[in-house]
Each structure stands twice: as C-alpha cells, then as structure tokens.
Motif scaffolding. Structure first.
Motif, PDB file in Angstrom:
ATOM      1  N   GLU A   1     -16.555  55.776  47.572  1.00  0.00           N
ATOM      2  CA  GLU A   1     -16.276  55.411  47.434  1.00  0.00           C
ATOM      3  C   GLU A   1     -14.936  55.011  46.733  1.00  0.00           C
ATOM      4  OE1 GLU A   1     -19.175  52.753  47.226  1.00  0.00           O
ATOM      5  OE2 GLU A   1     -20.070  55.017  48.108  1.00  0.00           O
ATOM      6  N   VAL A   2     -14.223  55.938  46.705  1.00  0.00           N
ATOM      7  CA  VAL A   2     -13.157  55.825  46.432  1.00  0.00           C
ATOM      8  C   VAL A   2     -11.996  54.589  48.008  1.00  0.00           C
ATOM      9  CG1 VAL A   2     -10.705  56.759  45.550  1.00  0.00           C
ATOM     10  CG2 VAL A   2     -13.358  58.280  45.460  1.00  0.00           C
ATOM     11  N   LYS A   3     -11.026  53.877  47.687  1.00  0.00           N
ATOM     12  CA  LYS A   3     -10.638  53.143  48.331  1.00  0.00           C
ATOM     13  C   LYS A   3      -9.240  53.217  48.718  1.00  0.00           C
ATOM     14  CE  LYS A   3      -9.610  47.952  48.508  1.00  0.00           C
ATOM     15  NZ  LYS A   3      -8.400  48.575  49.344  1.00  0.00           N
ATOM     16  N   MET A   4      -8.971  53.281  49.808  1.00  0.00           N
ATOM     17  CA  MET A   4      -7.111  53.749  50.150  1.00  0.00           C
ATOM     18  C   MET A   4      -6.522  52.444  50.437  1.00  0.00           C
ATOM     19  SD  MET A   4      -5.630  55.578  54.069  1.00  0.00           S
ATOM     20  CE  MET A   4      -5.873  54.457  55.369  1.00  0.00           C
ATOM     21  N   PRO A   5      -5.607  51.827  49.251  1.00  0.00           N
ATOM     22  CA  PRO A   5      -4.680  51.095  49.492  1.00  0.00           C
ATOM     23  C   PRO A   5      -4.156  50.482  50.597  1.00  0.00           C
ATOM     24  CG  PRO A   5      -3.600  52.337  48.331  1.00  0.00           C
ATOM     25  CD  PRO A   5      -4.494  53.130  48.599  1.00  0.00           C
ATOM     26  N   PRO A   6      -4.076  48.835  51.225  1.00  0.00           N
ATOM     27  CA  PRO A   6      -3.729  48.752  52.140  1.00  0.00           C
ATOM     28  C   PRO A   6      -1.809  49.317  51.856  1.00  0.00           C
ATOM     29  CG  PRO A   6      -3.418  46.595  50.845  1.00  0.00           C
ATOM     30  CD  PRO A   6      -4.349  47.795  49.563  1.00  0.00           C
ATOM     31  N   ASN A   7      -0.849  49.230  53.162  1.00  0.00           N
ATOM     32  CA  ASN A   7      -0.248  49.715  53.530  1.00  0.00           C
ATOM     33  C   ASN A   7       0.631  48.483  54.364  1.00  0.00           C
ATOM     34  OD1 ASN A   7       0.063  52.566  52.384  1.00  0.00           O
ATOM     35  ND2 ASN A   7      -1.550  52.424  53.678  1.00  0.00           N
ATOM     36  N   PRO A   8       0.676  47.281  54.104  1.00  0.00           N
ATOM     37  CA  PRO A   8       1.002  45.995  54.933  1.00  0.00           C
ATOM     38  C   PRO A   8       2.919  46.569  55.514  1.00  0.00           C
ATOM     39  CG  PRO A   8       0.828  45.766  52.813  1.00  0.00           C
ATOM     40  CD  PRO A   8      -0.030  46.806  52.976  1.00  0.00           C
ATOM     41  N   ASP A   9       3.345  46.628  54.457  1.00  0.00           N
ATOM     42  CA  ASP A   9       5.159  47.346  54.905  1.00  0.00           C
ATOM     43  C   ASP A   9       4.429  48.262  56.063  1.00  0.00           C
ATOM     44  OD1 ASP A   9       5.212  45.585  52.703  1.00  0.00           O
ATOM     45  OD2 ASP A   9       5.541  47.590  51.749  1.00  0.00           O
ATOM     46  N   LEU A  10       3.764  49.213  56.557  1.00  0.00           N
ATOM     47  CA  LEU A  10       4.427  49.574  57.987  1.00  0.00           C
ATOM     48  C   LEU A  10       4.719  49.361  59.336  1.00  0.00           C
ATOM     49  CD1 LEU A  10       2.407  52.785  56.865  1.00  0.00           C
ATOM     50  CD2 LEU A  10       4.933  52.011  56.462  1.00  0.00           C
ATOM     51  N   ASN A  11       5.206  49.374  59.992  1.00  0.00           N
ATOM     52  CA  ASN A  11       5.208  48.987  61.087  1.00  0.00           C
ATOM     53  C   ASN A  11       3.900  49.098  62.498  1.00  0.00           C
ATOM     54  OD1 ASN A  11       6.050  50.322  63.236  1.00  0.00           O
ATOM     55  ND2 ASN A  11       8.333  50.109  61.936  1.00  0.00           N
ATOM     56  N   LYS A  12       3.263  48.184  62.934  1.00  0.00           N
ATOM     57  CA  LYS A  12       2.085  49.445  63.734  1.00  0.00           C
ATOM     58  C   LYS A  12       2.851  50.415  64.667  1.00  0.00           C
ATOM     59  CE  LYS A  12      -1.298  46.460  65.119  1.00  0.00           C
ATOM     60  NZ  LYS A  12      -2.408  45.205  65.632  1.00  0.00           N
ATOM     61  N   ALA A  13       4.045  50.841  64.960  1.00  0.00           N
ATOM     62  CA  ALA A  13       4.462  52.047  65.819  1.00  0.00           C
ATOM     63  C   ALA A  13       4.530  53.303  65.477  1.00  0.00           C
ATOM     64  CB  ALA A  13       5.618  51.378  66.639  1.00  0.00           C
ATOM     65  N   GLU A  14       4.738  52.428  63.783  1.00  0.00           N
ATOM     66  CA  GLU A  14       5.036  53.777  63.386  1.00  0.00           C
ATOM     67  C   GLU A  14       4.099  54.368  62.967  1.00  0.00           C
ATOM     68  OE1 GLU A  14       7.270  53.094  59.599  1.00  0.00           O
ATOM     69  OE2 GLU A  14       8.008  55.123  59.528  1.00  0.00           O
ATOM     70  N   VAL A  15       3.078  53.645  62.425  1.00  0.00           N
ATOM     71  CA  VAL A  15       1.377  54.352  62.089  1.00  0.00           C
ATOM     72  C   VAL A  15       0.406  54.686  63.124  1.00  0.00           C
ATOM     73  CG1 VAL A  15      -1.004  53.412  61.170  1.00  0.00           C
ATOM     74  CG2 VAL A  15       1.191  52.481  60.521  1.00  0.00           C
ATOM     75  N   ALA A  16       1.086  54.440  64.001  1.00  0.00           N
ATOM     76  CA  ALA A  16       0.800  54.621  65.915  1.00  0.00           C
ATOM     77  C   ALA A  16       1.048  56.070  65.667  1.00  0.00           C
ATOM     78  CB  ALA A  16       0.983  53.878  66.460  1.00  0.00           C
ATOM     79  N   LEU A  17       1.969  56.451  65.173  1.00  0.00           N
ATOM     80  CA  LEU A  17       2.589  57.799  65.703  1.00  0.00           C
ATOM     81  C   LEU A  17       1.978  58.881  64.516  1.00  0.00           C
ATOM     82  CD1 LEU A  17       5.724  58.483  66.841  1.00  0.00           C
ATOM     83  CD2 LEU A  17       6.340  58.791  64.840  1.00  0.00           C
ATOM     84  N   ILE A  18       2.315  58.524  63.880  1.00  0.00           N
ATOM     85  CA  ILE A  18       1.169  59.139  62.149  1.00  0.00           C
ATOM     86  C   ILE A  18      -0.375  59.669  63.034  1.00  0.00           C
ATOM     87  CG2 ILE A  18       0.182  58.534  60.110  1.00  0.00           C
ATOM     88  CD1 ILE A  18       3.171  56.599  59.422  1.00  0.00           C
ATOM     89  N   VAL A  19      -0.843  58.174  63.173  1.00  0.00           N
ATOM     90  CA  VAL A  19      -2.013  58.409  63.417  1.00  0.00           C
ATOM     91  C   VAL A  19      -2.264  59.467  65.075  1.00  0.00           C
ATOM     92  CG1 VAL A  19      -4.415  57.860  65.578  1.00  0.00           C
ATOM     93  CG2 VAL A  19      -2.837  55.551  62.918  1.00  0.00           C
ATOM     94  N   ASP A  20      -2.282  59.474  65.781  1.00  0.00           N
ATOM     95  CA  ASP A  20      -1.572  60.463  67.016  1.00  0.00           C
ATOM     96  C   ASP A  20      -1.410  62.030  66.877  1.00  0.00           C
ATOM     97  OD1 ASP A  20      -1.295  58.880  69.059  1.00  0.00           O
ATOM     98  OD2 ASP A  20       0.651  58.239  69.245  1.00  0.00           O
ATOM     99  N   TRP A  21      -0.431  62.167  65.394  1.00  0.00           N
ATOM    100  CA  TRP A  21      -0.368  63.376  64.957  1.00  0.00           C
ATOM    101  C   TRP A  21      -1.546  63.727  64.174  1.00  0.00           C
ATOM    102  CZ3 TRP A  21      -0.911  65.224  60.081  1.00  0.00           C
ATOM    103  CH2 TRP A  21       0.107  66.441  59.760  1.00  0.00           C
TER     104      TRP A  21
END
Ligand code: HEC
Length: 242
Positions: free
Chosen positions: A159-179
């Motif tokens: 039930e816990v919510k993860m807050p949004p991260n609108p300041d992150l750019n997609k390329a940076e997040v894609a790198l994080i997700v790959d990892w």
C-alpha cells in the motif's frame, strides 16, 4: 585547511609568482580536485570468513567539498560496493567495468532512491534483487519501470506509495532500470554511508574460496562556477575469503 583558506593560498601563490616574473597578475585557472577516498576498515591483511558481518569504515577528503574527519561530507553521498568474485584473475576485468555500477548508483543516490531501496533488504520500497526477479521474464519491464519511476505509484508491492520523480530525464532513468534489472542473476551488493557492515555471502560448497573486491566511492560537487564538472574519487581493495 578549509576551502576558503585553500583558495586564498592558491591565489597568493599565483599572485606572487606573477609578481616575481614581472608580469601583471594572471587570472588563476582553478581545476576541480579529485576527492581522496580511503577504506580504513577492513584491513587487507586478514582473510574474510563466509557468512559473517564485516564492519567497514571509509574517509573522504576533497579540497572543495571538505573532509569527512570534520563532518563536512554528507554520509549518504559515499557508497561502498562489495563484490564477490570466484577467482582473483577476474578482478582486473571487473574493475575495468566498475563504472557501469557506479554511474547508475550515483544517479540514484543523488535523487534519493537509496533512502527507500537497498540491494537485497526491504526498506520503504522493495529491494532491487526482488524487483529484478519479479520482472525477469517480462518483455515490457523496461518501458513499464521507466514510466513508473518517473510518475510514482502504489499497489504492486503493497500500500506504500512511491513518490513521482518528474525531474529525472528518461535517458537517466533507462540507465537505472537497466542496472536494476541486472540485479537478479548478477547482483552488486552496495552500501550507503561511511560506516556500516558488509554481509559476506554463504559458501556454496565446503571447498569454496575467492575474493571480495571492495570499492569505496564519492562523487564531488564540482566547482561553484562549474557544478557539472564533477570528479569521482575511489579506492578499491581486494580481500581473500575462505
Ligand atoms: C519514499 C520512498 C521511495 C523513493 C524515494 C523511491 N522509491 Fe521506488 N518504490 C517505493 C515503494 C513504496 C515502491 C512500491 C510501489 C508499489 O507497490 O507499486 C517502489 C517501487 C519501485 C520499483 C518497482 C515498481 C513496480 O511497479 O514494481 C522500482 C523499479 C523503483 N521503485 C525504483 C526507484 C528509483 C529508481 C527511485 C529513485 C529515482 C525510487 N524508486 C525512489 C518507494 C520509494
């Protein structure tokens, strides 16, 4: 010496040198210094034992950001990676690729992900190894997780919510997700902070030997005039485990 004192000394030296040479004072070209990171504990002289807790401590000294001895370095900006390798001949290859771990880890530490997520234990959010295992077979995982990290959400792990991260750019997040998605089969145990304890894994068989490669790292804040020109300081030590 504090940052300001250091700058003053740098300025005076350059000023005096230019006076001696009979020239007009020249504009100082100040470079961002590389942080000096040291692993104080554990010592490399003693082999580690399987399945034990190993206390560690790290110090950081950066000309611009300050010295951890005077509490001038923020604890959560210092990371330690503790990687087990079956054979010491693998160390060189592993270290050549260490930035593949450090780049996404520092991107996450900078944007507070690591206050809620750890390598293999639950904090406020699920651990990275469980996330990786859950999405192992899912072809759409990369797109889905990238969007979820940016927009936040709840209901998948509880039930816990993860807050949004609108300041992150997609390329940076894609790198994080790959990892993150790599953490199922070949996890990178990491620890946040200058002091703590490493959990050495269990031996798979009685005859197991190998090494632990510990890498402590700190990414500095650059110069006030050039905050993007950051320098990474790191130290690596290799310890036998039996
Ligand atoms: C305040 C705590 C908090 C922060 C900060 C946070 N998370 Fe989360 N995260 C959570 C929680 C709680 C969940 C579980 C959400 C759910 O159940 O849908 C979660 C879920 C996830 C998931 C799995 C999503 C799913 O649908 O299965 C990923 C991946 C993730 N977080 C990555 C990140 C990254 C990367 C950051 C930093 C940019 C971050 N989180 C920041 C709390 C946090």
């Amino acid at each position: 010496m504090t940052y300001m004192q250091n700058r003053l000394v740098q300025f005076l030296v350059i000023y005096l040198l230019s006076m001696i040479c009979g020239m007009a004072p020249i504009q100082a070209q100040v470079e961002n210094n590389t942080p000096i990171v040291k692993i104080i504990q554990p010592k490399t002289s003693k082999p580690l034992k399987w399945n034990t807790l190993i206390p560690y401590s790290i110090t950081v000294n950066d000309v611009e950001d300050g010295n951890s001895a005077y509490e001038e370095i923020t604890d959560w900006e210092v990371l330690l990676i503790a990687k087990y390798l079956k054979d010491s001949s693998l160390v060189k290859d592993y270290l050549a690729r260490i930035k593949l771990d450090l780049v996404p880890l520092f991107a996450m530490s900078k944007s507070t992900c690591l206050t809620c997520h750890a390598a293999s234990s639950k904090l406020i959010g699920p651990s990275f190894d469980l996330i990786a295992k859950r999405y192992r077979e899912n072809d759409r995982a990369k797109t889905y997780l990238t969007e979820k990290i940016i927009s936040g959400g709840t209901g998948i792990w509880g039930e816990v919510k993860m807050p949004p991260n609108p300041d992150l750019n997609k390329a940076e997040v894609a790198l994080i997700v790959d990892w993150i998605l790599k953490q199922a089969d070949n996890p990178t145990p990491f620890y946040v902070g200058m002091e703590g304890a490493i959990r050495a894994q269990k031996a798979q068989t009685n005859s197991d030997i190998g090494v632990y490669v510990l890498t402590a790292a700190y990414k500095d804040h650059g110069l006030t005039s050039a905050p993007k020109n950051q320098k990474l300081g790191l130290q690596t030590i290799t310890l036998k485990i039996r």
